[in-house]
Design a protein around this motif. Structure first.
Motif, short mmCIF file in Angstrom:
data_model
loop_
_atom_site.label_atom_id
_atom_site.label_comp_id
_atom_site.label_asym_id
_atom_site.label_seq_id
_atom_site.Cartn_x
_atom_site.Cartn_y
_atom_site.Cartn_z
N PRO A 111 15.24 -1.17 1.30
CA PRO A 111 15.34 -0.52 -0.01
C PRO A 111 14.11 0.30 -0.38
O PRO A 111 14.13 1.02 -1.36
N LEU A 112 13.04 0.22 0.41
CA LEU A 112 11.80 0.93 0.09
C LEU A 112 11.75 2.33 0.69
O LEU A 112 10.73 2.99 0.56
N LYS A 113 12.82 2.78 1.33
CA LYS A 113 12.74 4.08 1.99
C LYS A 113 12.61 5.23 0.99
O LYS A 113 12.13 6.29 1.33
N ILE A 114 12.97 5.01 -0.25
CA ILE A 114 12.84 6.06 -1.25
C ILE A 114 11.47 6.06 -1.88
O ILE A 114 10.91 7.11 -2.18
N ILE A 115 10.87 4.88 -2.07
CA ILE A 115 9.59 4.80 -2.78
C ILE A 115 8.45 4.38 -1.88
O ILE A 115 7.67 3.52 -2.21
N SER A 116 8.32 5.00 -0.76
CA SER A 116 7.19 4.73 0.12
C SER A 116 6.56 6.04 0.54
O SER A 116 7.25 7.00 0.85
N ILE A 117 5.24 6.07 0.53
CA ILE A 117 4.52 7.29 0.91
C ILE A 117 4.47 7.44 2.43
O ILE A 117 4.21 8.52 2.93
N HIS A 118 4.73 6.39 3.17
CA HIS A 118 4.68 6.46 4.62
C HIS A 118 5.87 7.30 5.11
O HIS A 118 6.97 6.81 5.25
N MET A 119 5.62 8.56 5.35
CA MET A 119 6.71 9.46 5.75
C MET A 119 6.82 9.59 7.26
O MET A 119 7.85 9.96 7.78
N ASN A 120 5.76 9.29 7.96
CA ASN A 120 5.72 9.50 9.40
C ASN A 120 5.33 8.19 10.08
O ASN A 120 4.43 7.50 9.62
N TYR A 121 6.00 7.84 11.15
CA TYR A 121 5.75 6.57 11.81
C TYR A 121 4.51 6.59 12.70
O TYR A 121 3.94 5.56 12.98
N LEU A 122 4.11 7.75 13.17
CA LEU A 122 2.97 7.84 14.07
C LEU A 122 1.66 7.34 13.43
O LEU A 122 0.96 6.54 14.05
N PRO A 123 1.32 7.74 12.19
CA PRO A 123 0.10 7.19 11.59
C PRO A 123 0.19 5.69 11.33
O PRO A 123 -0.83 5.00 11.36
N ILE A 124 1.39 5.20 11.12
CA ILE A 124 1.57 3.76 10.90
C ILE A 124 1.22 3.00 12.17
O ILE A 124 0.44 2.04 12.15
N ILE A 125 1.76 3.42 13.29
CA ILE A 125 1.53 2.72 14.55
C ILE A 125 0.09 2.88 15.01
O ILE A 125 -0.57 1.91 15.38
N ILE A 126 -0.43 4.12 14.95
CA ILE A 126 -1.81 4.35 15.40
C ILE A 126 -2.80 3.62 14.49
O ILE A 126 -3.77 3.03 14.96
N GLY A 127 -2.56 3.66 13.19
CA GLY A 127 -3.46 2.97 12.25
C GLY A 127 -3.47 1.47 12.45
O GLY A 127 -4.53 0.83 12.45
N SER A 143 0.84 -1.20 0.00
CA SER A 143 0.00 0.00 0.00
C SER A 143 0.87 1.25 0.00
O SER A 143 0.49 2.27 -0.59
N GLY A 144 2.02 1.21 0.64
CA GLY A 144 2.94 2.35 0.61
C GLY A 144 3.50 2.60 -0.78
O GLY A 144 3.63 3.74 -1.22
N ILE A 145 3.83 1.53 -1.49
CA ILE A 145 4.34 1.67 -2.86
C ILE A 145 3.25 2.17 -3.79
O ILE A 145 3.46 3.08 -4.59
N LEU A 146 2.06 1.58 -3.68
CA LEU A 146 0.95 2.03 -4.52
C LEU A 146 0.54 3.47 -4.20
O LEU A 146 0.21 4.24 -5.10
N GLY A 147 0.57 3.83 -2.94
CA GLY A 147 0.27 5.20 -2.55
C GLY A 147 1.30 6.17 -3.09
O GLY A 147 0.97 7.29 -3.52
N TYR A 148 2.56 5.75 -3.10
CA TYR A 148 3.62 6.59 -3.66
C TYR A 148 3.39 6.82 -5.15
O TYR A 148 3.45 7.96 -5.63
#
Length: 139
Positions: free
Chosen positions: A97-113, A18-23
């Motif tokens: 290797p996905l740190k360049i092509i991922s839309i997840h920029m912030n860890y807080l929404p990841i953990i809370i979600g 989902s991070g790659i597709l979102g990107y």
């Protein structure tokens, strides 16, 4: 312990995809909307505040779904599995290797979600178990 491996892998895979597709969707949307044609302008646009504003609710929603998917068939360990999935997604974005092509920029929404998805899954499982036990006793 092996019953937890499949949900962790499934949730992590969904979170990363989902991070790659979102990107890719953000690149397409912002480049069409702004009329960007050069790759250096796209990189600047993706690191802009506008892209950050798009990424936070998307990350929350994507990991909410991922947390729900990974914990929907469990009877125990909802929050542990959701936290491990969120941690795996965060670590793969930070060091992988996905740190360049991922839309997840912030860890807080990841953990809370992810934890919110586990909470919803737990509530749905508990209500379906109560409905099933009431139907079994009334028959």
């Amino acid at each position: 312990m092996s019953i937890y491996v499949k949900p962790i892998l499934l949730g992590t895979l969904f979170g990363l995809l989902s991070g790659i597709l979102g990107y890719l969707a953000t690149v397409l949307y912002l480049s069409i909307g702004q009329g960007v044609t050069e790759s250096s302008d796209i990189v600047e646009l993706l690191r802009s505040n506008e892209a950050m504003y798009w990424s936070m609710p998307f990350s929350f929603l994507a990991l909410l779904i991922s947390g729900f998917i990974s914990t929907r068939k469990l009877n125990t360990g909802y929050y542990l599995i959701a936290f491990v999935v969120a941690l795996a997604v965060c670590l793969s974005i930070r060091f992988g290797p996905l740190k360049i092509i991922s839309i997840h920029m912030n860890y807080l929404p990841i953990i809370i979600g992810s934890l919110t998805g586990a909470y919803l899954s737990k509530k749905i499982n508990k209500s379906s178990q109560q409905d099933g036990s009431e139907a079994a006793t009334s028959a």
